[in-house]
Design an enzyme around this catalytic site. Sequence first.
Site, PDB file in Angstrom:
ATOM      1  N   LYS A   1       0.823  -1.214   0.000  1.00 35.14           N
ATOM      2  CA  LYS A   1       0.000   0.000   0.000  1.00 35.14           C
ATOM      3  C   LYS A   1       0.852   1.257   0.000  1.00 35.14           C
ATOM      4  O   LYS A   1       0.367   2.334  -0.307  1.00 35.14           O
ATOM      5  CB  LYS A   1      -0.925  -0.002   1.225  1.00 35.14           C
ATOM      6  CG  LYS A   1      -1.989  -1.088   1.168  1.00 35.14           C
ATOM      7  CD  LYS A   1      -2.923  -1.007   2.353  1.00 35.14           C
ATOM      8  CE  LYS A   1      -3.997  -2.077   2.272  1.00 35.14           C
ATOM      9  NZ  LYS A   1      -4.940  -2.020   3.394  1.00 35.14           N
ATOM     10  N   ARG A   2       2.114   1.113   0.345  1.00 35.08           N
ATOM     11  CA  ARG A   2       2.999   2.278   0.333  1.00 35.08           C
ATOM     12  C   ARG A   2       3.417   2.574  -1.097  1.00 35.08           C
ATOM     13  O   ARG A   2       3.719   1.683  -1.868  1.00 35.08           O
ATOM     14  CB  ARG A   2       4.242   2.020   1.189  1.00 35.08           C
ATOM     15  CG  ARG A   2       3.930   1.873   2.665  1.00 35.08           C
ATOM     16  CD  ARG A   2       5.217   1.726   3.454  1.00 35.08           C
ATOM     17  NE  ARG A   2       4.958   1.604   4.873  1.00 35.08           N
ATOM     18  CZ  ARG A   2       4.720   0.459   5.491  1.00 35.08           C
ATOM     19  NH1 ARG A   2       4.695  -0.659   4.791  1.00 35.08           N
ATOM     20  NH2 ARG A   2       4.497   0.425   6.777  1.00 35.08           N
TER      21      ARG A   2
END
Length: 505
Positions: free
Chosen positions: A257-258
């Site tokens: 998700k980063r």
Amino acid sequence: MPEKPVRVRFAPSPTGYLHIGGARTALFNWLFARHHGGKFILRIEDTDRKRYVPDALEDITSGLRWLGLDWDEGPEVGGPYGPYFQSERTELYRKWAHWLVEHGHAYKCFCTPERLERMRKEQVARGEPPRYDRKCRFLTPEEVEANEKAGKPYVIRFKSPLTGHTTFTDLIRGEITFDHKNLDDFILLKSDGFPTYHLANVIDDHFMEISHIMRGDEWISSAPKHILLYQAFGWEPPKLAHLPLILDPSGKGKLSKRKKRVAGQELLVFVKEFREAGYLPEALFNFLANIGWSFDGSTEIFTREEAIARFDIRDINPAPAAMPYTKLDWINGVYIRKLSADELKERLIPFLSRDMGIPEEELRKRKELDVLVPIIQERIKRLDEAAGLIDFAFKDEIEYPPEMLIQKKMPPESTLKVLDRTIEALEEVPDFDSETLEQRLRALVDELGMKAREVFGVIRVATTGKKVAPPLFGSLEALGRERTLERLRKARELILPLCQSSENE
């Protein structure tokens, strides 16, 4: 066909936006339910209040709807097994957590956070894996009562077996075995009365009559905990299938998700980012279905109806699957070219409005789009690419350095000649449609004795301010005679000083 009615669920937590990996999980569950004529349930696991993101729920539901993943039960729909928000089911979790304690399958743990932290540090110092040391598991009933009377807060922990093993059959991976000696006495109910994922997940899946659980492979290590809970309750567990991990395009790292870059490319990871970038939902659906599952080993493009008919859990590959963004661009381009010109125009308008700052209703009235949309349809792979190609037709003035007008190995004087003769030709041309313009300008190329790329290159820059633009004759038709001639005359003014400088050298 499965033995009992298929009921599957997608259970996201509103602690963040809908990740593309989560969307793939939802899609596989949806396909499985639709293939078997079953139910696809959306359940919101919102008990982690500390990490709750206020607009995440709207992002999740709108992202699923955009992809066409409609749910049969859940938020906004309802259903006979609700409520479908875990925060509204807390009494149920507390009841069954205490039932486990009463029946000897769980216990109250009064250890303070400070003691647990000291314990973990000591374990790490000894080279041991940090886990609860089961101190409260062996408290006497009298000690438990004394702690409760003293008002000490507690969590409820599961009594994991100290010996033996748990084996289950994964529908994708086959038989998997876990040794009980590696299990912790995991927490079921936190001191604030909210359940952990493990407890709420098992209780909800049971009472919602979930038949199959299809989730990411990061949950494989949780499977024995859940199976032991089912056994403790005396319930039949759903069938399990753990989906392959999605990797970044390099195939070397997890698509987290980063935000991250691979080979200089910033990767999109949330569904809303793909939506904002101009991918069509039907293209993204098609693409995601191919990540870890194969339609038939060779077919790349298929409809959702065809995917429903062919979907089989046994065709899911357990190996991690890279996400090839270049393939997505290609698939999206295929779907763009399948649209009618009118439908493509309608899909483009929100992006053009966003990127050019023109209200959507005004764009719908502009005739330029009727000419430009069909001629860029073969050239764009994403909807957000359109504005950069056609914005010249919606500007009162365009700006570019005069040097752009001069084509390779072409003196300023020749550029001026092209502009003068083009102005003369277009003033006299009877009709200002692309077919007529092409005939006249190709004739002009022969008259000038120059190369088509030179003549058309000058005209393109003069009228669009770009070296790369939609097909020239359609671009001129979109501009119309008056604006085209106005821009050609402006270009003539820009090139004159360069001609004069050339003469003085």
